[in-house]
Design an enzyme around this catalytic site. Sequence first.
Site, mmCIF file in Angstrom:
data_model
loop_
_atom_site.group_PDB
_atom_site.id
_atom_site.type_symbol
_atom_site.label_atom_id
_atom_site.label_comp_id
_atom_site.label_asym_id
_atom_site.label_seq_id
_atom_site.Cartn_x
_atom_site.Cartn_y
_atom_site.Cartn_z
ATOM 1 C CD GLU A 71 -1.965 1.957 -4.260
ATOM 2 O OE1 GLU A 71 -3.122 1.923 -4.668
ATOM 3 O OE2 GLU A 71 -0.997 2.311 -4.950
ATOM 4 C CB CYS A 89 5.430 -1.343 -6.426
ATOM 5 S SG CYS A 89 4.463 -0.473 -7.637
HETATM 6 P P1 NAD Z 1 8.818 2.685 3.359
HETATM 7 O O1 NAD Z 1 7.809 1.765 3.953
HETATM 8 O O2 NAD Z 1 10.190 2.649 3.924
HETATM 9 O O3 NAD Z 1 8.340 4.206 3.494
HETATM 10 C C1 NAD Z 1 7.102 4.656 2.950
HETATM 11 C C2 NAD Z 1 6.670 5.918 3.662
HETATM 12 O O4 NAD Z 1 6.331 5.625 5.018
HETATM 13 C C3 NAD Z 1 7.736 7.018 3.717
HETATM 14 O O5 NAD Z 1 7.129 8.251 3.444
HETATM 15 C C4 NAD Z 1 8.225 6.930 5.154
HETATM 16 O O6 NAD Z 1 8.789 8.142 5.633
HETATM 17 C C5 NAD Z 1 6.944 6.588 5.871
HETATM 18 N N1 NAD Z 1 7.094 5.969 7.211
HETATM 19 C C6 NAD Z 1 8.133 5.218 7.667
HETATM 20 N N2 NAD Z 1 7.859 4.796 8.934
HETATM 21 C C7 NAD Z 1 6.641 5.282 9.265
HETATM 22 C C8 NAD Z 1 5.801 5.166 10.414
HETATM 23 N N3 NAD Z 1 6.169 4.474 11.502
HETATM 24 N N4 NAD Z 1 4.589 5.774 10.396
HETATM 25 C C9 NAD Z 1 4.179 6.476 9.290
HETATM 26 N N5 NAD Z 1 4.934 6.613 8.182
HETATM 27 C C10 NAD Z 1 6.145 6.019 8.161
HETATM 28 O O7 NAD Z 1 8.814 2.398 1.792
HETATM 29 P P2 NAD Z 1 9.708 3.072 0.645
HETATM 30 O O8 NAD Z 1 11.110 2.605 0.769
HETATM 31 O O9 NAD Z 1 9.443 4.522 0.570
HETATM 32 O O10 NAD Z 1 9.061 2.432 -0.678
HETATM 33 C C11 NAD Z 1 9.419 1.168 -1.177
HETATM 34 C C12 NAD Z 1 8.303 0.168 -0.929
HETATM 35 O O11 NAD Z 1 7.080 0.686 -1.453
HETATM 36 C C13 NAD Z 1 8.536 -1.137 -1.692
HETATM 37 O O12 NAD Z 1 8.141 -2.208 -0.872
HETATM 38 C C14 NAD Z 1 7.613 -1.009 -2.903
HETATM 39 O O13 NAD Z 1 7.225 -2.227 -3.484
HETATM 40 C C15 NAD Z 1 6.453 -0.274 -2.294
HETATM 41 N N6 NAD Z 1 5.656 0.411 -3.323
HETATM 42 C C16 NAD Z 1 4.409 -0.066 -3.611
HETATM 43 C C17 NAD Z 1 3.642 0.538 -4.602
HETATM 44 C C18 NAD Z 1 2.268 0.008 -4.952
HETATM 45 O O14 NAD Z 1 1.586 0.657 -5.745
HETATM 46 N N7 NAD Z 1 1.820 -1.122 -4.428
HETATM 47 C C19 NAD Z 1 4.147 1.638 -5.286
HETATM 48 C C20 NAD Z 1 5.419 2.110 -4.968
HETATM 49 C C21 NAD Z 1 6.172 1.491 -3.978
#
Ligand code: NAD
Length: 461
Positions: free
Chosen positions: A233, A267
Site C-alpha cells: 500500500e 496517503c
Molecule cells: P517509508 O517507506 O519510509 O517507511 C515505511 C516502513 O518501511 C517503515 O516501517 C520503515 O522502517 C520500513 N522500511 C524502510 N526501509 C526498509 C527496508 N529496506 N526494508 C524493509 N522495511 C523498510 O514510508 P513512511 O514515511 O513510513 O510512510 C509514508 C508513505 O506511506 C507515503 O508515501 C504514503 O503515501 C504511504 N502510505 C500509503 C498508505 C496506503 O494505504 N496506500 C497509507 C499510509 C501511508
Amino acid sequence: MPATPLPIVNPATGAVVVRLVADGPREVALHYLAARRAQPAWGATPIRKRIATIEKFREQVIARGDTLAQTLTQEVGKPIRQSRNELKGLVARLDFFIAESARTLREERVFSDPAQKLDERITHEPLGVIANISAWNYPYFVGSNVFVPALVAGNAVLYKPSEYATLTGRHIADMLHAAGVPEDVFVPVIGGGASGAALLSQPIDGVFFTGSYATGAKVAAAAGKRMIKVQLELGGKDPVYVCDDVDVRNAAAGLADGAFYNTGQSCCSVERIYVHEAIHDAFVDAFVAEVKQYRVGDPMDEATYIGPLARAAQLDVLRAQVADAKRKGAKVLLGGAAIKRKGNWFAPTVLCDVDHSMSVMRDESFGPIIGIQSVADDNAAIAQMNDTDYGLTAAVYTRESSRARRILARLQAGSVYWNCCDRVSPRLPWSGVKHSGIGLTLGTMGIETFTRPKAWHLRSA
Ligand code: NAD
C-alpha cells in the site's frame, strides 16, 4: 554487532522523548522463531475465540483512549483532535472486522451432486507467519487494516511499526496481549529500515507493507525471490477536478480539509486540484480564505488544525517543490517556506499558475502544500489527473451525477469519490493502481487476503 540507538523525537519541539534500542538481526531472528512455534496453536484456535480477543482489544482502545491519543500526538505531531478521530475510526474498523470475519472465512460448499457422490468445498487456511511493515502517518489505521484480519484468520504477525510511531506500536502490542493474543503470536519488531530488512530475510510466509513507493519496490524485490505473498500500500498524488457547476465555497472548504488534514500527510490527501476555467478565480479566492483560517500550532492544543511534519527530511522535499514551481512560473498565494521554530514546521502553502512540468504536480508532497491548476474542460481535466505514476484515489466535484460517473469511470485510481475526498471506508476495498500498490486491505476481500484458499474435492464411497 553494536546495538542501534532509536531516539524517539517529538517533531513539534525536536526534544527526545525517550531513547530506545532497535532490534538487530539476532533479535529479529528470535522473534521469527517464537512466532513460527506459536502459530500452529493459534491457527487451530476456533475463530470465535480469536474474534473475542479483538473484542477485548476494542475495549482496551476505548478505555485507554486519552493516553493513546497523547502518545500519538507526541511522537507523530498529529493535532490532538485528529489523534482522537483516528482512534474513533479504529473502533469502527474493529466493528467491521468483528461483524464480518466469521461469515467471510466460513467453509463454503460450492458444488454438490448426489448422483456423482461429489462435494466441492473451499476452506480458508492462514498464511502462517507474516510480516506487517507499517507507516507512521495513521499507525492505528494502516496497522489494524493488516494485523486485525491477519490475526483473526489464524496468522502469527511480526509487526514492525514505523520508527516514527514506535511508542504507538508498543501500545498496540500491550493492548493485544492484554486482550488475550499470545505474546509470540503478535510480536512487535522495533526499529527502522535495517530492522525491516532483517525481517524480510526471515523465512516468513507473506509481507504486508504500507509506506513509500521507493521502499515498497525494495520490499517487493526481497519477497519476489521467495515466492511469498506480497501486498504493497504505497503513496499517491491524488487529484480532484472541480467542475463549473459547483457551490464554490462548499467545494473549497471540503477540498482544503482534504488537502491539509493531518498536515497533508495522508496517503489519500488531496495533492492536486484542477478547476474548470469558468470558476477558477472564484474557487482560488475561496480556497485561500479557507486555509487562512486554519490554526497552526502546538499539536497538543485542542484548537490546532495544522501541526509539525512528522519527519524533518520532508521539509527539504517541500522547499524543493516550491523553489522548482516558482522557477517555472507558479505564484505562491500563501506560505511557501518553513516556519522558523524548533521542530519540523512548514507553513500551509497554496500555489496557482502551476502545470505538469513542476514537481509539485507530479511527485508526492506529503505535507501542507497544494497546487491549483485551471483546465478548459472535462477531457483536459481527465488527461491531467491520469498524468501521474500514482493511482490511489481521485475525486470530482459536480452537481450532476451522470457527469460525475462519466468522469470517474475514466480515472486510473483504486478509489474514486463524488463530492467527497480523503475518505476510507472499512466496507470498501482499499487499493492502488500503478505505483500506488499491489493487493488490497479492508472490505471482506481484505479479510480473505490473509488466507490461502484450500480446494476440497470430496467423493463419498
Ligand atoms: P517509508 O517507506 O519510509 O517507511 C515505511 C516502513 O518501511 C517503515 O516501517 C520503515 O522502517 C520500513 N522500511 C524502510 N526501509 C526498509 C527496508 N529496506 N526494508 C524493509 N522495511 C523498510 O514510508 P513512511 O514515511 O513510513 O510512510 C509514508 C508513505 O506511506 C507515503 O508515501 C504514503 O503515501 C504511504 N502510505 C500509503 C498508505 C496506503 O494505504 N496506500 C497509507 C499510509 C501511508
